[in-house]
Design a protein around this motif. Structure first.
Motif, PDB file in Angstrom:
ATOM      1  N   GLU A  15      -6.435  37.666 -53.204  1.00  0.00           N
ATOM      2  CA  GLU A  15      -6.977  37.359 -54.532  1.00  0.00           C
ATOM      3  C   GLU A  15      -5.933  37.593 -55.620  1.00  0.00           C
ATOM      4  O   GLU A  15      -5.836  36.812 -56.578  1.00  0.00           O
ATOM      5  N   ALA A  44      -3.543  34.644 -55.509  1.00  0.00           N
ATOM      6  CA  ALA A  44      -4.153  33.443 -56.073  1.00  0.00           C
ATOM      7  C   ALA A  44      -4.222  33.525 -57.592  1.00  0.00           C
ATOM      8  O   ALA A  44      -3.944  32.539 -58.299  1.00  0.00           O
ATOM      9  N   GLU A  45      -4.575  34.695 -58.119  1.00  0.00           N
ATOM     10  CA  GLU A  45      -4.661  34.863 -59.576  1.00  0.00           C
ATOM     11  C   GLU A  45      -3.294  34.689 -60.220  1.00  0.00           C
ATOM     12  O   GLU A  45      -3.162  34.030 -61.263  1.00  0.00           O
ATOM     13  N   LEU A  53      -0.799  32.939 -59.052  1.00  0.00           N
ATOM     14  CA  LEU A  53      -0.377  31.543 -58.930  1.00  0.00           C
ATOM     15  C   LEU A  53      -1.140  30.636 -59.892  1.00  0.00           C
ATOM     16  O   LEU A  53      -0.625  29.598 -60.312  1.00  0.00           O
ATOM     17  N   ARG A  54      -2.347  31.020 -60.265  1.00  0.00           N
ATOM     18  CA  ARG A  54      -3.160  30.194 -61.175  1.00  0.00           C
ATOM     19  C   ARG A  54      -2.749  30.347 -62.633  1.00  0.00           C
ATOM     20  O   ARG A  54      -3.051  29.493 -63.461  1.00  0.00           O
ATOM     21  N   ASN A  55      -2.083  31.448 -62.962  1.00  0.00           N
ATOM     22  CA  ASN A  55      -1.860  31.786 -64.363  1.00  0.00           C
ATOM     23  C   ASN A  55      -0.396  32.059 -64.676  1.00  0.00           C
ATOM     24  O   ASN A  55       0.407  32.341 -63.788  1.00  0.00           O
ATOM     25  N   GLY A  84       3.463  34.943 -56.458  1.00  0.00           N
ATOM     26  CA  GLY A  84       2.280  35.150 -55.631  1.00  0.00           C
ATOM     27  C   GLY A  84       2.492  36.218 -54.574  1.00  0.00           C
ATOM     28  O   GLY A  84       1.653  37.106 -54.382  1.00  0.00           O
TER      29      GLY A  84
END
Length: 450
Positions: free
Chosen positions: A98, A101-102, A104-106, A321
């Motif tokens: 998680e 992923a967080e 990589l998203r931001n 990430g």
């Protein structure tokens, strides 16, 4: 009378069909149009006419689903090798996945110092934790352990000789060899000793004006037994110190804790290597440690500083990430009493045999119901910890053994399931080791057999 054959529908008419709307929404007009054209062209070439539009659209849907399916998918690892190189080695803790992923998203403060408002260093997010866990003065990271070894050698021994025992010139998966890594690094391998016996005098006698470093490589994927001699790190560090050259130790898999506390065989730790006098130690983040793929480098400040100044470091650095995932995993190691519950790799390695056997019985019953004509047995077996991580030490486990004919076809059927099942064929049976099939996965495994 000549039988009338309906012509093939046009692409435009197929695109306007109500059944196509869901394909357009899911896959886009470009992909759907190209697929329909290919199917119509194939029919024309084969002189196949008369199929209704619905049949052509159904075929297009099948083509598109296959084309857009992800190539890399979760699988059930029932091979009997827990840290399986070909299956991605260690599964990440959910919290680490998680965090990755967080990140990589931001946008993140990857190389930005929030305190000063100036540029920062990406390794700062994990280097302090890594030093705390290993006792090192400094630490840095790259994308895998082979890269770590190459970077260290390129920094400390470019164009210089590095004596290494013949018994430590290992080959790992994919015909990947330590001598090849050394050659690419620009260091010059100097083989010393013999396959089974290397003495301190061999190292001392190999040191000369062109020597850049001594290197010790942990035999991570094989063992030499019998009439053997090797030189401990503490002795080597003294030889290196007297010669004024650094000692490099490659631990391969590596572990941040003594695995004996979990009832597993002992594996050398970076803390032990540094305490014995190694100047720099390299090891993996994605094997016994249970994190993402990474090469971890710890050692004294002078050596780590030189490594970080090497231009190759930028080419081999970790992305945000994996750094985010590593930070989470490292923090878990600050609470060693709960490691076996929180880190999946350790949880699988320490899973009670009674739990594995209970899983095997339930899975075996489902398989026997699905294939009543096959011989299905529950039997004791041995799990391998990992190729490249304690490979000669085996753990008691339980497997479902499936007999009968056409085992290759059965194995292929299992690999073609929505979540592929990967086992192994041995002694005329398909073996499904249940160590890595945790209780939460049983329902999904059984459901897709129906």
């Amino acid at each position: 009378m000549v039988e009338h054959i309906s012509p093939l529908p046009s692409v435009d008419s197929l695109l306007r069909a109500a059944e196509t709307e869901v394909l357009l929404t899911r896959f886009g007009r470009t992909a759907v149009t190209a697929t329909l054209r290919d199917i119509l062209a194939t029919r024309r070439a084969a002189h196949t006419f008369g199929d209704p539009a619905a049949a052509i659209i159904d075929e297009a849907a099948d083509h598109l689903v296959r084309r857009f399916a992800r190539s890399q998918r979760p699988v059930f690892n029932m091979t009997g090798t827990v840290l399986h190189t070909n299956l991605g080695r260690s599964p990440l803790p959910p919290e680490a996945a998680e965090a990755a992923a967080e990140a990589l998203r931001n946008a993140t403060n990857l190389e930005f110092d929030l305190a000063t408002g100036r540029r920062g260093e990406r390794d700062d997010h994990i280097s302090g934790l890594l030093c705390e866990l290993t006792g090192a003065e400094a630490a840095t990271t790259v994308n895998n352990n082979a890269a770590a070894v190459m970077l260290v050698l390129n920094t400390l021994a470019l164009g210089k000789e590095v004596p290494v025992s013949r018994g430590e010139l290992i080959e790992i998966g994919g015909a990947f060899r330590v001598p090849d890594i050394m050659g690419r690094s620009g260091a010059i391998l100097k083989e010393i000793g013999t396959t089974n016996r290397t003495h301190a005098r061999d190292y001392a006698g190999a040191i000369g004006p062109q020597t850049g470093a001594l290197m010790r490589v942990h035999q991570a994927n094989y063992a030499i037994v019998g009439f053997t001699t090797s030189v401990p790190a503490a002795t080597l560090s003294g030889i290196a110190r007297d010669a004024g050259i650094p000692l490099i130790e490659d631990l391969g898999s590596g572990s941040l804790v003594d695995l004996e506390r979990f009832g597993l065989p002992h594996e050398p730790t970076p803390r032990e290597s540094l305490a014995a006098g190694a100047d720099v130690v390299t090891f993996s983040g994605d094997k016994l440690l249970g994190g993402p793929q990474a090469g971890l480098i710890v050692g004294n400040k002078r050596v780590i500083s030189a490594i970080n100044c090497n231009p190759l470091k930028r080419a081999l650095r970790l992305d945000k990430g994996r750094l985010a995932a590593l930070e989470v995993v490292f923090r878990m190691y600050l609470d060693p009493d709960r490691l076996a519950d929180r880190v999946p790799a350790l949880r699988l390695l320490t899973r009670p045999e009674s739990d594995i056997r209970a899983t095997a019985k339930r899975i075996g019953a489902a398989i026997a119901m699905r294939w009543p004509d096959r011989d299905v047995a529950i039997e004791a077996c041995r799990s391998q910890i990992g190729s490249g991580a304690l490979p000669v030490d085996l753990l008691p486990s339980t497997a479902v053994a499936i007999g009968g004919k056409a085992l290759e076809e059965l194995a292929k059927f299992l690999r073609d399931l929505p979540r592929p099942v990967i086992g192994r064929i041995a002694r005329g049976r398909l073996i499904l080791d249940c160590r890595c099939l945790e209780t939460g996965d049983e329902t999904a495994f059984i459901a897709q057999l129906c």
